[in-house]
Design a protein around this motif. Structure first.
Motif, PDB file in Angstrom:
ATOM      1  N   ASP A  22       3.498  18.809  36.505  1.00  0.00           N
ATOM      2  CA  ASP A  22       3.093  17.778  37.476  1.00  0.00           C
ATOM      3  C   ASP A  22       4.050  18.221  38.751  1.00  0.00           C
ATOM      4  O   ASP A  22       5.020  18.363  38.970  1.00  0.00           O
ATOM      5  N   ARG A  23       3.008  18.771  39.659  1.00  0.00           N
ATOM      6  CA  ARG A  23       3.784  19.197  41.119  1.00  0.00           C
ATOM      7  C   ARG A  23       4.202  18.393  41.790  1.00  0.00           C
ATOM      8  O   ARG A  23       5.131  18.523  42.710  1.00  0.00           O
ATOM      9  N   THR A  24       4.047  17.051  41.703  1.00  0.00           N
ATOM     10  CA  THR A  24       4.736  16.015  42.456  1.00  0.00           C
ATOM     11  C   THR A  24       6.320  15.711  41.747  1.00  0.00           C
ATOM     12  O   THR A  24       7.133  15.011  42.464  1.00  0.00           O
ATOM     13  N   ARG A  25       6.609  16.324  40.506  1.00  0.00           N
ATOM     14  CA  ARG A  25       7.930  16.087  39.988  1.00  0.00           C
ATOM     15  C   ARG A  25       8.756  17.206  40.358  1.00  0.00           C
ATOM     16  O   ARG A  25      10.053  17.205  40.263  1.00  0.00           O
ATOM     17  N   CYS A  26       8.005  18.387  39.881  1.00  0.00           N
ATOM     18  CA  CYS A  26       9.037  19.428  39.641  1.00  0.00           C
ATOM     19  C   CYS A  26       9.769  19.783  41.076  1.00  0.00           C
ATOM     20  O   CYS A  26       9.497  19.832  41.838  1.00  0.00           O
ATOM     21  N   GLU A  27      11.139  20.001  40.601  1.00  0.00           N
ATOM     22  CA  GLU A  27      12.242  20.510  41.482  1.00  0.00           C
ATOM     23  C   GLU A  27      12.586  21.997  41.385  1.00  0.00           C
ATOM     24  O   GLU A  27      13.635  22.297  41.953  1.00  0.00           O
ATOM     25  N   ALA A  28      12.172  22.806  40.581  1.00  0.00           N
ATOM     26  CA  ALA A  28      12.291  24.259  40.424  1.00  0.00           C
ATOM     27  C   ALA A  28      13.813  24.381  39.950  1.00  0.00           C
ATOM     28  O   ALA A  28      14.548  25.363  40.317  1.00  0.00           O
ATOM     29  N   LYS A  29      14.285  23.604  39.041  1.00  0.00           N
ATOM     30  CA  LYS A  29      15.666  23.618  38.449  1.00  0.00           C
ATOM     31  C   LYS A  29      15.599  24.735  37.233  1.00  0.00           C
ATOM     32  O   LYS A  29      16.664  25.135  36.989  1.00  0.00           O
ATOM     33  N   GLU A  30      14.543  25.721  36.979  1.00  0.00           N
ATOM     34  CA  GLU A  30      14.355  26.314  36.108  1.00  0.00           C
ATOM     35  C   GLU A  30      14.807  26.182  34.693  1.00  0.00           C
ATOM     36  O   GLU A  30      14.948  27.241  34.047  1.00  0.00           O
ATOM     37  N   ASP A  31      15.064  24.991  34.179  1.00  0.00           N
ATOM     38  CA  ASP A  31      15.451  24.736  32.799  1.00  0.00           C
ATOM     39  C   ASP A  31      14.232  25.278  31.847  1.00  0.00           C
ATOM     40  O   ASP A  31      14.617  25.585  30.832  1.00  0.00           O
TER      41      ASP A  31
END
Length: 102
Positions: A22-31
């Motif tokens: 979901d592109r509106t949620r992803c924050e690139a935390k890399e988990d």
């Protein structure tokens, strides 16, 4: 990448399910990158087309996070273990059954 023992937890053969981000949620935390035993994910900068496709608030959120997000670059290698879904702190990943056009 997760350990080889994580691979035993996977439920499906590759290619039956694929992660959808979901592109509106992803924050690139890399988990998701670290959790996936099949190296399905990478985090990189959003392209111009990807950014334009986002609603205004999501574009602002992406900007705050360096315009980076996770991508399922090897989605065809997904074995539906769900470790990425569990690992994602934003709840931005779902596993969807792959459908083929007839």
């Amino acid at each position: 990448m997760a350990s080889d023992s994580s691979k035993t937890e996977c439920k499906q053969d590759a290619g039956i399910f694929a992660p959808v981000i979901d592109r509106t949620r992803c924050e690139a935390k890399e988990d998701c990158v670290g959790a996936c035993p099949y190296d399905v994910f990478e985090v990189h900068k959003l392209g111009d087309e990807d950014k334009r496709a986002l609603p205004l608030m999501a574009r602002m959120k992406a900007w705050v996070h360096g315009n980076r997000q996770a991508f399922a670059v090897r989605a065809d290698q997904c074995h539906a273990c769900g470790l990425c879904v569990i690992a994602c702190p934003e709840h931005a990943i779902k596993l969807m059954r792959v459908t083929t056009a007839a």
